[in-house]
Motif scaffolding. Structure first.
Motif, PDB file in Angstrom:
ATOM      1  N   SER A 242     -24.484  -7.795  -2.555  1.00  0.00           N
ATOM      2  CA  SER A 242     -24.863  -7.525  -1.183  1.00  0.00           C
ATOM      3  C   SER A 242     -23.626  -7.842  -0.248  1.00  0.00           C
ATOM      4  O   SER A 242     -22.664  -8.191  -0.676  1.00  0.00           O
ATOM      5  CB  SER A 242     -25.803  -8.527  -0.693  1.00  0.00           C
ATOM      6  N   TYR A 243     -23.776  -7.172   0.852  1.00  0.00           N
ATOM      7  CA  TYR A 243     -22.509  -7.069   1.922  1.00  0.00           C
ATOM      8  C   TYR A 243     -23.395  -7.183   3.270  1.00  0.00           C
ATOM      9  O   TYR A 243     -24.275  -6.855   3.603  1.00  0.00           O
ATOM     10  CB  TYR A 243     -21.903  -6.028   1.640  1.00  0.00           C
ATOM     11  N   LEU A 244     -22.139  -7.185   4.004  1.00  0.00           N
ATOM     12  CA  LEU A 244     -22.670  -7.461   5.673  1.00  0.00           C
ATOM     13  C   LEU A 244     -22.130  -6.035   6.411  1.00  0.00           C
ATOM     14  O   LEU A 244     -20.817  -5.642   6.041  1.00  0.00           O
ATOM     15  CB  LEU A 244     -21.930  -8.821   5.984  1.00  0.00           C
ATOM     16  N   VAL A 245     -22.769  -5.758   7.304  1.00  0.00           N
ATOM     17  CA  VAL A 245     -22.602  -4.915   8.333  1.00  0.00           C
ATOM     18  C   VAL A 245     -22.777  -5.317   9.676  1.00  0.00           C
ATOM     19  O   VAL A 245     -23.586  -6.138  10.005  1.00  0.00           O
ATOM     20  CB  VAL A 245     -23.523  -3.688   8.101  1.00  0.00           C
ATOM     21  N   VAL A 246     -21.379  -5.331  10.379  1.00  0.00           N
ATOM     22  CA  VAL A 246     -21.633  -5.945  11.669  1.00  0.00           C
ATOM     23  C   VAL A 246     -21.125  -4.733  12.715  1.00  0.00           C
ATOM     24  O   VAL A 246     -20.115  -4.249  12.496  1.00  0.00           O
ATOM     25  CB  VAL A 246     -20.238  -7.105  11.754  1.00  0.00           C
ATOM     26  N   VAL A 247     -21.884  -4.568  13.859  1.00  0.00           N
ATOM     27  CA  VAL A 247     -21.899  -3.373  14.781  1.00  0.00           C
ATOM     28  C   VAL A 247     -21.970  -4.092  15.926  1.00  0.00           C
ATOM     29  O   VAL A 247     -22.570  -4.955  16.531  1.00  0.00           O
ATOM     30  CB  VAL A 247     -22.767  -2.497  14.303  1.00  0.00           C
ATOM     31  N   ALA A 248     -21.646  -3.222  16.859  1.00  0.00           N
ATOM     32  CA  ALA A 248     -21.625  -3.330  18.447  1.00  0.00           C
ATOM     33  C   ALA A 248     -21.692  -1.906  19.118  1.00  0.00           C
ATOM     34  O   ALA A 248     -20.983  -1.050  18.779  1.00  0.00           O
ATOM     35  CB  ALA A 248     -20.500  -4.048  18.760  1.00  0.00           C
ATOM     36  N   PRO A 249     -22.607  -1.799  20.005  1.00  0.00           N
ATOM     37  CA  PRO A 249     -22.370  -0.661  21.015  1.00  0.00           C
ATOM     38  C   PRO A 249     -21.363  -0.497  21.838  1.00  0.00           C
ATOM     39  O   PRO A 249     -20.390  -1.555  21.956  1.00  0.00           O
ATOM     40  CB  PRO A 249     -23.553  -0.864  21.590  1.00  0.00           C
ATOM     41  N   ASP A 250     -21.032   0.675  22.057  1.00  0.00           N
ATOM     42  CA  ASP A 250     -19.952   0.796  23.013  1.00  0.00           C
ATOM     43  C   ASP A 250     -20.148   0.674  24.413  1.00  0.00           C
ATOM     44  O   ASP A 250     -21.336   1.041  25.023  1.00  0.00           O
ATOM     45  CB  ASP A 250     -19.298   2.526  22.825  1.00  0.00           C
ATOM     46  N   ARG A 251     -19.154   0.050  25.017  1.00  0.00           N
ATOM     47  CA  ARG A 251     -19.080  -0.063  26.576  1.00  0.00           C
ATOM     48  C   ARG A 251     -18.002   0.043  26.943  1.00  0.00           C
ATOM     49  O   ARG A 251     -16.950  -0.946  26.990  1.00  0.00           O
ATOM     50  CB  ARG A 251     -19.870  -1.571  26.773  1.00  0.00           C
ATOM     51  N   ASP A 252     -17.870   1.127  27.943  1.00  0.00           N
ATOM     52  CA  ASP A 252     -16.482   1.605  28.512  1.00  0.00           C
ATOM     53  C   ASP A 252     -15.412   1.666  27.371  1.00  0.00           C
ATOM     54  O   ASP A 252     -14.174   1.316  27.975  1.00  0.00           O
ATOM     55  CB  ASP A 252     -16.310   0.561  29.696  1.00  0.00           C
ATOM     56  N   GLY A 253     -15.550   2.423  26.346  1.00  0.00           N
ATOM     57  CA  GLY A 253     -14.544   2.356  25.407  1.00  0.00           C
ATOM     58  C   GLY A 253     -14.177   1.106  24.530  1.00  0.00           C
ATOM     59  O   GLY A 253     -13.178   1.209  23.898  1.00  0.00           O
ATOM     60  N   ARG A 254     -14.911  -0.018  24.851  1.00  0.00           N
ATOM     61  CA  ARG A 254     -14.762  -1.325  23.877  1.00  0.00           C
ATOM     62  C   ARG A 254     -16.151  -1.496  23.387  1.00  0.00           C
ATOM     63  O   ARG A 254     -17.101  -1.256  23.953  1.00  0.00           O
ATOM     64  CB  ARG A 254     -14.297  -2.331  25.001  1.00  0.00           C
ATOM     65  N   PRO A 255     -16.157  -2.295  22.281  1.00  0.00           N
ATOM     66  CA  PRO A 255     -17.257  -3.150  21.706  1.00  0.00           C
ATOM     67  C   PRO A 255     -17.874  -3.865  22.925  1.00  0.00           C
ATOM     68  O   PRO A 255     -17.128  -4.655  23.565  1.00  0.00           O
ATOM     69  CB  PRO A 255     -16.790  -3.619  20.479  1.00  0.00           C
ATOM     70  N   ASP A 256     -19.323  -3.777  22.970  1.00  0.00           N
ATOM     71  CA  ASP A 256     -20.126  -4.631  23.770  1.00  0.00           C
ATOM     72  C   ASP A 256     -20.295  -5.966  23.054  1.00  0.00           C
ATOM     73  O   ASP A 256     -21.296  -6.031  22.015  1.00  0.00           O
ATOM     74  CB  ASP A 256     -21.304  -4.064  24.216  1.00  0.00           C
ATOM     75  N   GLU A 257     -19.481  -7.143  23.208  1.00  0.00           N
ATOM     76  CA  GLU A 257     -19.398  -8.152  22.599  1.00  0.00           C
ATOM     77  C   GLU A 257     -20.917  -9.011  22.560  1.00  0.00           C
ATOM     78  O   GLU A 257     -21.268  -9.490  21.572  1.00  0.00           O
ATOM     79  CB  GLU A 257     -18.260  -8.987  23.090  1.00  0.00           C
ATOM     80  N   ALA A 258     -21.494  -8.699  23.680  1.00  0.00           N
ATOM     81  CA  ALA A 258     -22.657  -9.546  23.841  1.00  0.00           C
ATOM     82  C   ALA A 258     -23.887  -8.809  22.897  1.00  0.00           C
ATOM     83  O   ALA A 258     -24.716  -9.514  22.718  1.00  0.00           O
ATOM     84  CB  ALA A 258     -23.173  -9.656  25.291  1.00  0.00           C
TER      85      ALA A 258
END
Length: 156
Positions: A81-97
């Motif tokens: 098994s493996y992990l997928v970590v994602v974040a939406p884009d917010r003004d050209g950067r990942p939305d850390e929240a």
């Protein structure tokens, strides 16, 4: 340091970032299982073999990446098994929240959409091997990195 819980695979929650590639429900073949994106004419596909290490030795996460011009597919060859970590884009950067982590069973692949912020590939328990498909030409447009505040992942 913030801790992100590792969630069970949720195909609907993952859809804005990637497609889950699972075995065909019927028939011997599933054509067009996920779009292969290449936004740069003349850039060839790179089919690579990747060795991935367990996430415990790769913490904390301090950056995310994206491939602005190409999708990036990972197909497990020898993975539990493996992990997928994602974040939406917010003004050209990942939305850390809004960073999310999912545990993916080793019999399913993943195809990140062009421009989707994600972490490097990490297995869960033991090293693993993947086939990876992405369009690259060796220029900075291949992969963009963004530093993030350090986060760890927790299985529960």
């Amino acid at each position: 340091m913030r801790t992100i819980p590792i969630e069970p695979m949720d195909e609907v929650a993952l859809r804005p970032f990637a497609d889950l590639l699972a075995a065909p429900a019927a028939g011997p073949r599933q054509d067009h299982a996920s779009p292969i994106e290449n936004r740069r004419a003349g850039v060839s596909a790179n089919l690579a073999l990747i060795r991935s290490e367990p996430f415990a030795g790769l913490m904390p996460l301090t950056r995310l990446e994206r491939h602005p011009q190409s999708s990036q597919a990972f197909l497990p060859l020898a993975v539990d098994s493996y992990l997928v970590v994602v974040a939406p884009d917010r003004d050209g950067r990942p939305d850390e929240a809004a960073i999310r982590a999912f545990r993916v069973p080793g019999q399913a692949g993943i195809n990140y959409r062009a421009g989707a912020w994600h972490a490097h590939l990490m297995t869960v328990l033991a090293p693993g091997t993947f086939a990876m498909l992405v369009h690259e030409d060796g220029t900075p447009e291949d992969c963009v990195f963004a530093a993030i505040a350090p986060v760890t992942l927790s299985a529960g």
